[in-house]
Scaffold this motif. Structure first.
Motif, mmCIF file in Angstrom:
data_model
loop_
_atom_site.group_PDB
_atom_site.id
_atom_site.type_symbol
_atom_site.label_atom_id
_atom_site.label_comp_id
_atom_site.label_asym_id
_atom_site.label_seq_id
_atom_site.Cartn_x
_atom_site.Cartn_y
_atom_site.Cartn_z
ATOM 1 N N ARG A 65 54.783 26.582 38.275
ATOM 2 C CA ARG A 65 54.067 26.113 39.458
ATOM 3 C C ARG A 65 53.672 27.278 40.368
ATOM 4 O O ARG A 65 52.549 27.316 40.891
ATOM 5 C CB ARG A 65 54.941 25.110 40.221
ATOM 6 N N GLU A 66 54.590 28.221 40.535
ATOM 7 C CA GLU A 66 54.263 29.385 41.354
ATOM 8 C C GLU A 66 53.193 30.247 40.697
ATOM 9 O O GLU A 66 52.394 30.881 41.387
ATOM 10 C CB GLU A 66 55.535 30.204 41.604
ATOM 11 N N TRP A 67 53.174 30.267 39.372
ATOM 12 C CA TRP A 67 52.107 30.980 38.670
ATOM 13 C C TRP A 67 50.760 30.350 38.959
ATOM 14 O O TRP A 67 49.761 31.050 39.175
ATOM 15 C CB TRP A 67 52.394 30.973 37.173
ATOM 16 N N ILE A 68 50.707 28.999 38.986
ATOM 17 C CA ILE A 68 49.450 28.305 39.300
ATOM 18 C C ILE A 68 48.988 28.654 40.712
ATOM 19 O O ILE A 68 47.801 28.955 40.944
ATOM 20 C CB ILE A 68 49.627 26.778 39.145
ATOM 21 N N TRP A 69 49.908 28.621 41.668
ATOM 22 C CA TRP A 69 49.540 28.947 43.043
ATOM 23 C C TRP A 69 49.116 30.402 43.179
ATOM 24 O O TRP A 69 48.220 30.727 43.961
ATOM 25 C CB TRP A 69 50.708 28.640 43.980
ATOM 26 N N ALA A 70 49.752 31.285 42.417
ATOM 27 C CA ALA A 70 49.335 32.690 42.437
ATOM 28 C C ALA A 70 47.904 32.840 41.940
ATOM 29 O O ALA A 70 47.112 33.612 42.504
ATOM 30 C CB ALA A 70 50.289 33.524 41.588
ATOM 31 N N MET A 71 47.566 32.107 40.895
ATOM 32 C CA MET A 71 46.199 32.141 40.385
ATOM 33 C C MET A 71 45.207 31.609 41.403
ATOM 34 O O MET A 71 44.118 32.159 41.599
ATOM 35 C CB MET A 71 46.114 31.331 39.094
ATOM 36 N N VAL A 72 45.575 30.521 42.078
ATOM 37 C CA VAL A 72 44.680 29.925 43.089
ATOM 38 C C VAL A 72 44.427 30.907 44.218
ATOM 39 O O VAL A 72 43.274 31.137 44.630
ATOM 40 C CB VAL A 72 45.292 28.613 43.619
ATOM 41 N N PHE A 73 45.492 31.503 44.741
ATOM 42 C CA PHE A 73 45.328 32.466 45.832
ATOM 43 C C PHE A 73 44.539 33.690 45.373
ATOM 44 O O PHE A 73 43.729 34.241 46.121
ATOM 45 C CB PHE A 73 46.693 32.896 46.354
ATOM 46 N N TYR A 74 44.762 34.123 44.145
ATOM 47 C CA TYR A 74 44.032 35.286 43.628
ATOM 48 C C TYR A 74 42.540 35.001 43.546
ATOM 49 O O TYR A 74 41.720 35.817 43.976
ATOM 50 C CB TYR A 74 44.579 35.671 42.259
ATOM 51 N N VAL A 75 42.191 33.854 43.003
ATOM 52 C CA VAL A 75 40.774 33.506 42.854
ATOM 53 C C VAL A 75 40.097 33.392 44.215
ATOM 54 O O VAL A 75 38.989 33.915 44.425
ATOM 55 C CB VAL A 75 40.632 32.195 42.058
ATOM 56 N N ILE A 76 40.765 32.737 45.163
ATOM 57 C CA ILE A 76 40.168 32.555 46.488
ATOM 58 C C ILE A 76 39.981 33.897 47.198
ATOM 59 O O ILE A 76 38.902 34.206 47.721
ATOM 60 C CB ILE A 76 41.039 31.611 47.343
ATOM 61 N N THR A 77 41.027 34.718 47.199
ATOM 62 C CA THR A 77 40.935 35.998 47.903
ATOM 63 C C THR A 77 39.934 36.948 47.237
ATOM 64 O O THR A 77 39.181 37.642 47.935
ATOM 65 C CB THR A 77 42.315 36.669 47.966
ATOM 66 N N MET A 78 39.896 36.955 45.904
ATOM 67 C CA MET A 78 38.955 37.838 45.232
ATOM 68 C C MET A 78 37.520 37.380 45.427
ATOM 69 O O MET A 78 36.606 38.210 45.529
ATOM 70 C CB MET A 78 39.280 37.929 43.744
ATOM 71 N N ASP A 79 37.293 36.077 45.496
ATOM 72 C CA ASP A 79 35.949 35.589 45.806
ATOM 73 C C ASP A 79 35.512 36.046 47.188
ATOM 74 O O ASP A 79 34.356 36.447 47.392
ATOM 75 C CB ASP A 79 35.913 34.059 45.723
ATOM 76 N N ILE A 80 36.416 36.001 48.138
ATOM 77 C CA ILE A 80 36.104 36.471 49.489
ATOM 78 C C ILE A 80 35.798 37.968 49.472
ATOM 79 O O ILE A 80 34.848 38.444 50.115
ATOM 80 C CB ILE A 80 37.267 36.160 50.445
ATOM 81 N N VAL A 81 36.601 38.729 48.723
ATOM 82 C CA VAL A 81 36.369 40.170 48.625
ATOM 83 C C VAL A 81 35.008 40.456 48.005
ATOM 84 O O VAL A 81 34.252 41.320 48.494
ATOM 85 C CB VAL A 81 37.491 40.831 47.809
ATOM 86 N N TYR A 82 34.663 39.749 46.938
ATOM 87 C CA TYR A 82 33.373 39.960 46.286
ATOM 88 C C TYR A 82 32.216 39.619 47.219
ATOM 89 O O TYR A 82 31.194 40.318 47.243
ATOM 90 C CB TYR A 82 33.283 39.117 45.019
ATOM 91 N N ILE A 83 32.360 38.550 47.984
ATOM 92 C CA ILE A 83 31.305 38.166 48.929
ATOM 93 C C ILE A 83 31.095 39.271 49.961
ATOM 94 O O ILE A 83 29.961 39.667 50.269
ATOM 95 C CB ILE A 83 31.644 36.829 49.605
ATOM 96 N N PHE A 84 32.198 39.801 50.497
ATOM 97 C CA PHE A 84 32.089 40.889 51.475
ATOM 98 C C PHE A 84 31.493 42.149 50.850
ATOM 99 O O PHE A 84 30.730 42.869 51.507
ATOM 100 C CB PHE A 84 33.453 41.186 52.084
ATOM 101 N N CYS A 85 31.839 42.429 49.608
ATOM 102 C CA CYS A 85 31.259 43.601 48.931
ATOM 103 C C CYS A 85 29.747 43.445 48.753
ATOM 104 O O CYS A 85 28.990 44.406 48.949
ATOM 105 C CB CYS A 85 31.936 43.803 47.576
ATOM 106 N N ILE A 86 29.307 42.247 48.386
ATOM 107 C CA ILE A 86 27.876 41.994 48.230
ATOM 108 C C ILE A 86 27.160 42.136 49.570
ATOM 109 O O ILE A 86 26.094 42.772 49.674
ATOM 110 C CB ILE A 86 27.649 40.602 47.629
ATOM 111 N N LEU A 87 27.739 41.550 50.616
ATOM 112 C CA LEU A 87 27.130 41.663 51.940
ATOM 113 C C LEU A 87 27.105 43.113 52.413
ATOM 114 O O LEU A 87 26.138 43.549 53.038
ATOM 115 C CB LEU A 87 27.908 40.793 52.937
#
Length: 238
Positions: free
Chosen positions: A21-43
């Motif tokens: 379960r903690e692995w699933i939550w780690a994946m969720v947080f990773y995907v969300i934070t990396m998407d935010i990072v990618y958006i900021f990099c593009i901007l």
């Protein structure tokens, strides 16, 4: 991403978690934070393009490499504010160090588990194992530092990093898909297949770099422009 799914550096982080379960939550947080990072990099990239549309700093020789663009932009925009440049450089180094440290730890674990422990006779104490792992990390780090002397002649860092990752992640993904789709495949065949793939991709990478160095392969650049000090409009190709 291959880094998330099958790379040693990524998988060992999941194995360190106590429950699935903690692995699933780690994946969720990773995907969300990396998407935010990618958006900021593009901007940030769009911001660079808009700011330097009429005065490219590489053409004007204010910087020599694309990797210098972010520090130069920070210095130009907010250089008068105390601490801004320092915080920017610290952030860049912290991000680099976190990725490098996890990668060196992954290399250490792979070398020790898959190679050294196979030929080490007798039981190895945990304290001895820890010392060996640290020694491998130190040797790998020193080797990585000396690579800087070579990397400075191979062009921009980002294309080089993508090509280097392809040489490593390509065989890894091939072995993963082989084991997933063909259960009858054995370890020896997977190993020799991965080695052959790595050698072939390394050959293609080295040849492409040699051809670019000899100007046999020339990248077609986009057109940029800038205003000179006399406010005359020029167009260049970089």
């Amino acid at each position: 991403m291959i880094y998330v799914n099958i790379s040693q550096s990524g998988v060992q982080k999941y194995l360190a978690l106590p429950t699935f379960r903690e692995w699933i939550w780690a994946m969720v947080f990773y995907v969300i934070t990396m998407d935010i990072v990618y958006i900021f990099c593009i901007l940030l990239g769009l911001l660079f393009y808009a700011h330097y549309a009429n005065c490219d700093p590489i053409i004007t020789e204010k910087i020599q490499r694309h990797e210098q663009l972010l520090p130069y932009y920070t210095m130009e925009i907010a250089g008068h504010i105390p601490g801004v440049i320092g915080f920017t450089l610290v952030g860049l180094f912290c991000a680099t160090m976190s990725t490098t440290s996890s990668s060196l730890n992954a290399i250490s674990g792979v070398v020790y588990k898959d190679f050294l422990s196979q030929y080490w006779k007798g039981n190895i104490k945990e304290k001895t194992s820890g010392r060996i792992l640290r020694l491998i990390v130190v040797i790998s780090g020193i080797f990585s530092m000396f690579l800087i002397l070579v990397l400075q002649y191979l062009g921009d860092i980002l294309p080089l990093a993508v090509s280097a990752k392809s040489m490593a992640y390509g065989p890894t993904l091939g072995v993963f898909c082989l084991g997933l789709l063909f259960p009858k495949a054995n370890a020896k065949g997977a190993f020799y297949g991965a080695v052959s793939s790595f050698i072939f991709q390394t050959f293609v990478f080295v040849v492409s770099k040699v051809y670019r160095y000899k100007k046999i392969i020339v990248d077609v650049p986009k057109t940029f422009s800038f205003y000179s000090t006399q406010q005359r409009y020029f167009t260049f190709r970089i």
